[in-house]
Design an enzyme around this catalytic site. Structure first.
Site, PDB file in Angstrom:
ATOM      1  N   ASP A  24       0.864  -1.188   0.000  1.00 43.57           N
ATOM      2  CA  ASP A  24       0.000   0.000   0.000  1.00 43.57           C
ATOM      3  C   ASP A  24       0.898   1.234   0.000  1.00 43.57           C
ATOM      4  O   ASP A  24       2.109   1.134   0.241  1.00 43.57           O
ATOM      5  CB  ASP A  24      -0.938   0.011   1.216  1.00 43.57           C
ATOM      6  CG  ASP A  24      -1.883   1.215   1.211  1.00 43.57           C
ATOM      7  OD1 ASP A  24      -2.387   1.575   0.126  1.00 43.57           O
ATOM      8  OD2 ASP A  24      -2.110   1.813   2.276  1.00 43.57           O
ATOM      9  N   SER A  25       0.306   2.385  -0.212  1.00 46.68           N
ATOM     10  CA  SER A  25       1.082   3.627  -0.165  1.00 46.68           C
ATOM     11  C   SER A  25       1.451   3.979   1.277  1.00 46.68           C
ATOM     12  O   SER A  25       2.261   4.867   1.497  1.00 46.68           O
ATOM     13  CB  SER A  25       0.252   4.772  -0.740  1.00 46.68           C
ATOM     14  OG  SER A  25      -0.908   4.941   0.060  1.00 46.68           O
ATOM     15  N   CYS A  40      -4.600  -1.570  -1.857  1.00 50.06           N
ATOM     16  CA  CYS A  40      -4.811  -0.145  -2.128  1.00 50.06           C
ATOM     17  C   CYS A  40      -5.795  -0.037  -3.288  1.00 50.06           C
ATOM     18  O   CYS A  40      -5.533  -0.589  -4.361  1.00 50.06           O
ATOM     19  CB  CYS A  40      -3.464   0.467  -2.501  1.00 50.06           C
ATOM     20  SG  CYS A  40      -3.542   2.166  -3.079  1.00 50.06           S
ATOM     21  N   GLU A  47      -1.701   9.336   7.506  1.00 51.67           N
ATOM     22  CA  GLU A  47      -0.268   8.995   7.474  1.00 51.67           C
ATOM     23  C   GLU A  47       0.516   9.757   8.546  1.00 51.67           C
ATOM     24  O   GLU A  47       1.541   9.294   9.017  1.00 51.67           O
ATOM     25  CB  GLU A  47       0.317   9.306   6.089  1.00 51.67           C
ATOM     26  CG  GLU A  47      -0.083   8.315   5.021  1.00 51.67           C
ATOM     27  CD  GLU A  47       0.526   6.939   5.245  1.00 51.67           C
ATOM     28  OE1 GLU A  47       1.746   6.837   5.266  1.00 51.67           O
ATOM     29  OE2 GLU A  47      -0.241   5.971   5.409  1.00 51.67           O
ATOM     30  N   CYS A  66     -11.174   3.386   0.039  1.00 48.23           N
ATOM     31  CA  CYS A  66      -9.722   3.571   0.176  1.00 48.23           C
ATOM     32  C   CYS A  66      -9.356   2.832   1.454  1.00 48.23           C
ATOM     33  O   CYS A  66     -10.059   2.967   2.473  1.00 48.23           O
ATOM     34  CB  CYS A  66      -9.395   5.058   0.301  1.00 48.23           C
ATOM     35  SG  CYS A  66      -7.730   5.403   0.926  1.00 48.23           S
ATOM     36  N   HIS A  98      -7.233   3.237   3.620  1.00 50.39           N
ATOM     37  CA  HIS A  98      -6.908   4.061   4.795  1.00 50.39           C
ATOM     38  C   HIS A  98      -8.165   4.417   5.612  1.00 50.39           C
ATOM     39  O   HIS A  98      -8.080   4.625   6.814  1.00 50.39           O
ATOM     40  CB  HIS A  98      -6.252   5.382   4.368  1.00 50.39           C
ATOM     41  CG  HIS A  98      -4.787   5.282   4.075  1.00 50.39           C
ATOM     42  ND1 HIS A  98      -4.286   4.652   2.969  1.00 50.39           N
ATOM     43  CD2 HIS A  98      -3.700   5.749   4.767  1.00 50.39           C
ATOM     44  CE1 HIS A  98      -2.961   4.740   2.971  1.00 50.39           C
ATOM     45  NE2 HIS A  98      -2.588   5.396   4.048  1.00 50.39           N
TER      46      HIS A  98
HETATM   47  N1  DGL Z   1      -4.853   3.108   0.694  1.00 53.65           N
HETATM   48  C1  DGL Z   1      -4.871   3.733  -0.604  1.00 53.65           C
HETATM   49  C2  DGL Z   1      -6.196   3.400  -1.313  1.00 53.65           C
HETATM   50  O1  DGL Z   1      -6.824   2.429  -0.939  1.00 53.65           O
HETATM   51  C3  DGL Z   1      -4.570   5.185  -0.416  1.00 53.65           C
HETATM   52  C4  DGL Z   1      -4.123   5.851  -1.645  1.00 53.65           C
HETATM   53  C5  DGL Z   1      -3.282   7.062  -1.422  1.00 53.65           C
HETATM   54  O2  DGL Z   1      -2.127   6.906  -1.023  1.00 53.65           O
HETATM   55  O3  DGL Z   1      -3.783   8.148  -1.728  1.00 53.65           O
HETATM   56  O4  DGL Z   1      -6.600   4.039  -2.242  1.00 53.65           O
END
Ligand code: DGL
Length: 274
Positions: free
Chosen positions: A12-13, A75, A153, A185, A187
């Protein structure tokens, strides 16, 4: 090493994929997992499609070189943008995360569904096609949420900035009279309580961690790649920008006691630890 004991890479990011990782651990307790938070480049949701595709290819290649048996793109943004081209290039199973549009439109009583996503997801054709394919007579209201991933984050889940952004993004959906809200998302499940404080309990919130874990189990079973050895269970955490504060956030969100050994390791040696 036998195929069964090889690791599954989860990407993931940032911390978002930890919610998916918890479901995978519960569902597949004998697997060795490697988690990468690519936080040096977060948020993905505000990057171009080209950048995300290249980055996902680079990461996947690294994990394939390490001998991973499967990749989970935990993600939504990277899934809609990069999964098709990645699958075309690699031979191991690649599992992605797609927003729960289908269950949402089935469960919605008044056929009004809201979905919170990143900017990049909201503009993506694959995502828009997914809604068309699964909305099943429901009206679907898409809300992009710039700024939210950054705050998560930074560990600012309970900050007034986060509260204000949520209010700004969720209120228009409440005004549309939705009864079901999809967290599109990975997050956002970490803000579930904060979202419920705005929507109240009459709006049903949906996320996708469990179905992803089940899909992964199915794909591994089909290829005879499941581990049945509990000695194999292990999880290693990597980050492309390791800081002490980030390690603490990992512990907090992964529900580990502060004494537990979560050692965040630097993923790409070309990048500097800060
Ligand atoms: N967890 C990522 C998602 O599901 C976040 C993306 C991001 O870094 O903007 O889209």
């Amino acid at each position: 090493m036998s195929c069964h004991s090889k690791a599954i890479a989860i990407i993931d990011s940032g911390v978002g994929g930890l919610s998916i990782t918890q479901a995978i651990q519960q569902y597949l307790p004998n697997e060795k997992l490697i988690y990468l938070a690519d936080n040096y480049y977060a948020p993905y949701g505000e990057k171009t499609a080209d950048f995300i595709q290249q980055r996902i290819n680079f990461i996947a290649q690294k994990f394939i070189e390490q001998g991973c048996k499967a990749i989970v793109i935990a993600c939504n943004t990277a899934t809609v943008i990069a999964i098709d081209q990645l699958r075309a290039q690699v031979s191991i199973p690649v599992i992605g995360v797609e927003p729960a549009i289908k269950p949402a439109s089935e469960q919605s009583k008044n056929k009004k569904v809201g979905i919170l996503v990143t900017q990049a997801t909201s503009e993506n054709e694959r995502f828009l096609a997914l809604i068309k394919a699964h909305q099943n007579g429901s009206e679907v209201f898409i809300q992009s949420c710039p700024g939210l991933v950054e705050l998560i984050e930074q560990g600012q889940l309970n900050s007034s900035a986060c509260q204000q952004l949520l209010q700004q993004y969720v209120s228009p959906l409440i005004n549309k009279n939705i009864d079901t809200l999809v967290l599109g998302c990975t997050h956002y499940p970490f803000l579930k309580q904060q979202i419920l404080n705005i929507t109240g309990k009459s709006i049903n919130l949906l996320e996708t961690a469990k179905p992803v874990a089940m899909q992964l189990a199915k794909r591994l079973a089909k290829k005879n790649l499941l581990s049945n050895d509990c000695e194999n269970a292990q999880i290693d955490f990597y980050s492309s920008k390791c800081t002490l504060a980030y390690q603490q956030l990992f512990r907090q969100l992964f529900n580990l006691k502060s004494t537990a050994a979560i050692n965040l390791q630097l993923f790409d040696q070309n990048q500097k630890s800060v």
